[in-house]
Scaffold this active site. Structure first.
Site, PDB file in Angstrom:
ATOM      1  CE  LYS A  31     -35.813  62.662  -8.739  1.00 38.39           C
ATOM      2  NZ  LYS A  31     -34.631  63.271  -8.150  1.00 38.39           N
TER       3      LYS A  31
ATOM      4  N   GLY B 221     -32.736  73.024  -8.159  1.00 39.39           N
ATOM      5  CA  GLY B 221     -33.381  74.331  -8.212  1.00 39.39           C
ATOM      6  C   GLY B 221     -32.467  75.491  -8.547  1.00 39.39           C
TER       7      GLY B 221
ATOM      8  CB  ALA C  39     -31.011  68.075  -9.648  1.00 31.79           C
ATOM      9  N   GLY C  40     -30.542  70.697 -11.339  1.00 35.10           N
ATOM     10  CA  GLY C  40     -29.632  71.813 -11.513  1.00 35.10           C
ATOM     11  C   GLY C  40     -29.505  72.345 -12.929  1.00 35.10           C
TER      12      GLY C  40
ATOM     13  CG  ASN D 138     -39.936  70.091 -11.360  1.00 31.62           C
ATOM     14  OD1 ASN D 138     -40.479  69.338 -10.577  1.00 31.62           O
ATOM     15  ND2 ASN D 138     -40.602  71.116 -11.839  1.00 31.62           N
ATOM     16  CB  THR D 139     -36.443  74.395 -11.043  1.00 31.70           C
ATOM     17  OG1 THR D 139     -36.534  73.530  -9.912  1.00 31.70           O
ATOM     18  CG2 THR D 139     -36.661  75.819 -10.596  1.00 31.70           C
TER      19      THR D 139
HETATM   20  C1  LIG Z   1     -38.484  66.972  -9.320  1.00 34.55           C
HETATM   21  C2  LIG Z   1     -37.287  66.365  -8.791  1.00 34.55           C
HETATM   22  O1  LIG Z   1     -37.145  65.183  -8.740  1.00 34.55           O
HETATM   23  C3  LIG Z   1     -36.190  67.248  -8.344  1.00 34.55           C
HETATM   24  O2  LIG Z   1     -35.803  66.878  -7.070  1.00 34.55           O
HETATM   25  C4  LIG Z   1     -35.135  67.119  -9.375  1.00 34.55           C
HETATM   26  O3  LIG Z   1     -33.972  66.711  -8.870  1.00 34.55           O
HETATM   27  C5  LIG Z   1     -35.122  68.238 -10.343  1.00 34.55           C
HETATM   28  O4  LIG Z   1     -34.269  69.286 -10.020  1.00 34.55           O
HETATM   29  P1  LIG Z   1     -34.393  70.698 -10.752  1.00 34.55           P
HETATM   30  O5  LIG Z   1     -35.669  71.306 -10.245  1.00 34.55           O
HETATM   31  O6  LIG Z   1     -33.178  71.460 -10.354  1.00 34.55           O
HETATM   32  O7  LIG Z   1     -34.472  70.464 -12.225  1.00 34.55           O
END
Ligand SMILES: CC(=O)[C@@H](O)[C@H](O)COP(=O)(O)O
Length: 257
Positions: free
Chosen positions: A96, A157, A184-185, A206-207
């Site tokens: 990635k 994040g 993400a986001g 992730n976050t």
């Molecule tokens: C873990 C990872 O690859 C992050 O760079 C991803 O883009 C997730 O983003 P969030 O933490 O906003 O879900």
């Protein structure tokens, strides 16, 4: 089943492995999510106090496919070097690719991203580029050899969800045969469901899970959201309309046929 570079994965949810309160909670979150792919920040984990085996072992024990990432890389050189480390560590061609261009928004550097993607695909990597919803950038990444696109929902994040629905819809519609992952986001399962309803093949986050009060429960919530959204997409949803229409239009006629 979703398919990325010829590999079929049962779950359309991909989870990150950072910021969990403990290894046990990370493991529980993965179990309850049923996620088939885990992304791992090679640069951050290799440089921190967890460096040296234990964390990599934990990731391998999850029994999921590993998608190493180049999070934290701000130049083509850093990203390419990190990708090579990842290939050795996890014995995988998948990467990635993140090339961050802006410190505050963590927005990808479009020029560096395309350059790094070209170098890595020429070197045999199967690249999953973290990109924006920009159609021209998407096209350049495909020309550079990427066979998957990973547009952001919102900056990493933030948990803001899908901040540019028009842009995401346009990107999806322009390249209907390219597997796409909203990455993400995302902050809530409903946002993941919406991405799936729009025809994206998977979501990566992730976050929102790691920072929830109960990460395992949130992971399951996201898994259900992803399933619901995909089911709806496959069920061919009705077209919204402006005019009201009675749901029981004809007296004494229960079915249309
Ligand atoms: C873990 C990872 O690859 C992050 O760079 C991803 O883009 C997730 O983003 P969030 O933490 O906003 O879900």
């Amino acid at each position: 089943m979703a398919e990325f570079y010829g590999t079929e994965v049962a779950s359309r949810l991909m989870l990150g492995t950072a910021q969990y309160p403990s290894p046990a909670i990370l493991e529980q979150a993965f179990r309850r999510s049923g996620a088939g792919i885990a992304t791992v920040s090679v640069r951050r984990e290799a440089g921190g106090e967890r460096a040296g085996g234990a964390f990599w072992d934990l990731v391998r024990q999850l029994g999921v496919k590993v998608l190493p990432n180049t999070a934290g890389c701000h130049s083509v050189r850093e990203a390419v070097t990190t990708a090579h480390m990842a290939r050795e560590l996890f014995d995988t061609k998948w990467i990635k690719l993140e090339v961050i261009g802006h410190a505050d928004t963590l927005q990808p550097d479009p020029f560096g991203l395309v350059e790094a993607a070209r170098i890595l695909t020429d070197d045999g990597f199967e690249v999953f580029p973290y990109t924006t919803e920009d159609v021209v950038l998407g096209e350049r990444l495909l020309e550079a050899g990427c066979k998957v696109l990973m547009p952001w929902g919102a900056p990493i994040g933030t948990g803001l969800g899908l901040t540019n629905i028009y842009g995401l819809r346009t990107l999806r519609a322009q390249f209907p045969d390219i597997p796409m992952v909203v990455d993400a986001g995302l902050g809530l399962p409903s946002q993941a469901a919406m991405a799936m309803e729009m025809g994206f093949d998977a979501v990566l986050l992730n976050t929102a899970v790691a920072k929830a009060g109960d990460p395992a429960a949130m992971a399951e919530g996201f898994a259900l959201g992803v399933k619901a959204g995909r089911l709806a997409f496959e069920a061919d949803p009705m077209e919204p309309r402006d005019m009201a229409a009675p749901s029981t239009p004809l007296i004494g006629k229960a079915f249309l046929t």
